[in-house]
Design a protein around this motif. Structure first.
Motif, PDB file in Angstrom:
ATOM      1  N   GLY A  16       0.816  -1.210   0.000  1.00  0.00           N
ATOM      2  CA  GLY A  16       0.000   0.000   0.000  1.00  0.00           C
ATOM      3  C   GLY A  16       0.849   1.260   0.000  1.00  0.00           C
ATOM      4  N   MET A  17       1.892   1.280   0.825  1.00  0.00           N
ATOM      5  CA  MET A  17       2.762   2.459   0.888  1.00  0.00           C
ATOM      6  C   MET A  17       3.483   2.678  -0.439  1.00  0.00           C
ATOM      7  N   ILE A  18       3.963   1.593  -1.043  1.00  0.00           N
ATOM      8  CA  ILE A  18       4.661   1.704  -2.329  1.00  0.00           C
ATOM      9  C   ILE A  18       3.701   2.176  -3.413  1.00  0.00           C
ATOM     10  N   ASN A  19       2.481   1.650  -3.421  1.00  0.00           N
ATOM     11  CA  ASN A  19       1.497   2.078  -4.421  1.00  0.00           C
ATOM     12  C   ASN A  19       1.208   3.574  -4.310  1.00  0.00           C
ATOM     13  N   ARG A  20       1.117   4.086  -3.080  1.00  0.00           N
ATOM     14  CA  ARG A  20       0.876   5.529  -2.896  1.00  0.00           C
ATOM     15  C   ARG A  20       2.080   6.340  -3.388  1.00  0.00           C
ATOM     16  N   LEU A  21       3.282   5.859  -3.134  1.00  0.00           N
ATOM     17  CA  LEU A  21       4.473   6.553  -3.636  1.00  0.00           C
ATOM     18  C   LEU A  21       4.526   6.513  -5.162  1.00  0.00           C
ATOM     19  N   GLN A  22       4.101   5.391  -5.730  1.00  0.00           N
ATOM     20  CA  GLN A  22       4.088   5.272  -7.188  1.00  0.00           C
ATOM     21  C   GLN A  22       3.067   6.234  -7.794  1.00  0.00           C
ATOM     22  N   THR A  71       8.977  -8.176  -7.266  1.00  0.00           N
ATOM     23  CA  THR A  71       8.839  -6.804  -7.750  1.00  0.00           C
ATOM     24  C   THR A  71       9.886  -5.945  -7.066  1.00  0.00           C
ATOM     25  N   ARG A  72      10.567  -5.149  -7.871  1.00  0.00           N
ATOM     26  CA  ARG A  72      11.597  -4.261  -7.341  1.00  0.00           C
ATOM     27  C   ARG A  72      11.124  -2.809  -7.464  1.00  0.00           C
ATOM     28  N   VAL A  73      11.732  -1.961  -6.660  1.00  0.00           N
ATOM     29  CA  VAL A  73      11.352  -0.555  -6.595  1.00  0.00           C
ATOM     30  C   VAL A  73      12.599   0.298  -6.782  1.00  0.00           C
ATOM     31  N   ILE A 133      13.753   4.684  -7.243  1.00  0.00           N
ATOM     32  CA  ILE A 133      13.281   6.053  -7.070  1.00  0.00           C
ATOM     33  C   ILE A 133      13.248   6.773  -8.413  1.00  0.00           C
ATOM     34  N   THR A 134      12.312   7.677  -8.571  1.00  0.00           N
ATOM     35  CA  THR A 134      12.201   8.479  -9.789  1.00  0.00           C
ATOM     36  C   THR A 134      12.946   9.799  -9.589  1.00  0.00           C
ATOM     37  N   ASP A 135      13.036  10.575 -10.673  1.00  0.00           N
ATOM     38  CA  ASP A 135      13.643  11.907 -10.561  1.00  0.00           C
ATOM     39  C   ASP A 135      12.857  12.774  -9.577  1.00  0.00           C
ATOM     40  N   GLU A 136      11.536  12.662  -9.602  1.00  0.00           N
ATOM     41  CA  GLU A 136      10.701  13.412  -8.661  1.00  0.00           C
ATOM     42  C   GLU A 136      10.967  12.960  -7.223  1.00  0.00           C
ATOM     43  N   GLY A 137      11.149  11.668  -7.027  1.00  0.00           N
ATOM     44  CA  GLY A 137      11.477  11.140  -5.708  1.00  0.00           C
ATOM     45  C   GLY A 137      12.796  11.699  -5.203  1.00  0.00           C
ATOM     46  N   HIS A 138      13.782  11.783  -6.102  1.00  0.00           N
ATOM     47  CA  HIS A 138      15.075  12.376  -5.731  1.00  0.00           C
ATOM     48  C   HIS A 138      14.900  13.843  -5.360  1.00  0.00           C
ATOM     49  N   ARG A 139      14.075  14.565  -6.114  1.00  0.00           N
ATOM     50  CA  ARG A 139      13.857  15.987  -5.846  1.00  0.00           C
ATOM     51  C   ARG A 139      13.237  16.182  -4.450  1.00  0.00           C
ATOM     52  N   VAL A 140      12.214  15.400  -4.154  1.00  0.00           N
ATOM     53  CA  VAL A 140      11.549  15.495  -2.850  1.00  0.00           C
ATOM     54  C   VAL A 140      12.529  15.137  -1.733  1.00  0.00           C
ATOM     55  N   TYR A 141      13.309  14.081  -1.951  1.00  0.00           N
ATOM     56  CA  TYR A 141      14.268  13.666  -0.925  1.00  0.00           C
ATOM     57  C   TYR A 141      15.318  14.745  -0.678  1.00  0.00           C
ATOM     58  N   GLU A 142      15.766  15.411  -1.726  1.00  0.00           N
ATOM     59  CA  GLU A 142      16.749  16.486  -1.560  1.00  0.00           C
ATOM     60  C   GLU A 142      16.167  17.631  -0.741  1.00  0.00           C
ATOM     61  N   GLN A 143      14.887  17.943  -0.945  1.00  0.00           N
ATOM     62  CA  GLN A 143      14.231  18.969  -0.131  1.00  0.00           C
ATOM     63  C   GLN A 143      14.220  18.532   1.338  1.00  0.00           C
ATOM     64  N   LEU A 144      13.932  17.255   1.568  1.00  0.00           N
ATOM     65  CA  LEU A 144      13.905  16.733   2.933  1.00  0.00           C
ATOM     66  C   LEU A 144      15.283  16.786   3.583  1.00  0.00           C
ATOM     67  N   LYS A 145      16.338  16.555   2.799  1.00  0.00           N
ATOM     68  CA  LYS A 145      17.690  16.577   3.360  1.00  0.00           C
ATOM     69  C   LYS A 145      17.992  17.911   4.014  1.00  0.00           C
TER      70      LYS A 145
END
Length: 143
Positions: free
Chosen positions: A68-74, A91-93, A95-107
């Protein structure tokens, strides 16, 4: 000594509540819905790509919760799913470019929080605290 151990356990619960409060504010500021989403993004970034099963073990949640958490992130375009090349059932997961962008903001938010929170300790104390906490987590995972 038993009272002291009980107090430590209760202190951990209080710390957990405080960290959840601060963490929830940080993730909300970048558009995430939960602290768990932050932990998942960090784990994927650290590993490069990971199976849902490995994430489940890392996060200590059920497969259904992880799915469920992965589906929401997707749906938010923060991760992408793909079939494992060696085991088609897995199934493997990643990160997308958008995921990297959000993570950088969090950093940036995380680094500010860490500076304000941990300045009461010197570097050696932080190393000792990290070691003690990791040992306790490892022990509790074995229980």
């Amino acid at each position: 000594m038993e009272d002291l151990k009980t107090n430590i356990t209760l202190d951990f619960l209080r710390i957990s509540n405080l960290l959840s409060r601060y963490g929830s504010k940080m993730v909300a500021d970048v558009g995430l819905k939960s602290i768990q989403q932050w932990v998942i993004l960090r784990t994927i970034i650290n590993r490069g790509e990971i199976s849902i099963g490995e994430l489940k073990e890392e996060m200590l949640v059920t497969k259904q919760n992880m799915t469920g958490m992965i589906n929401r992130l997707q749906k938010s375009n923060l991760v992408t799913l793909f079939q494992d090349s060696e085991d088609k059932r897995r199934t493997r997961v990643k990160i997308t470019d958008e995921g990297h962008r959000v993570y950088e903001q969090l950093k940036s938010l995380r680094n500010d929080f860490n500076s304000k929170t941990y300045h009461i300790y010197n570097d050696q104390e932080i190393l000792v605290l990290s070691d003690l906490l990791n040992r306790l987590i490892g022990h509790l995972k074995e229980e």
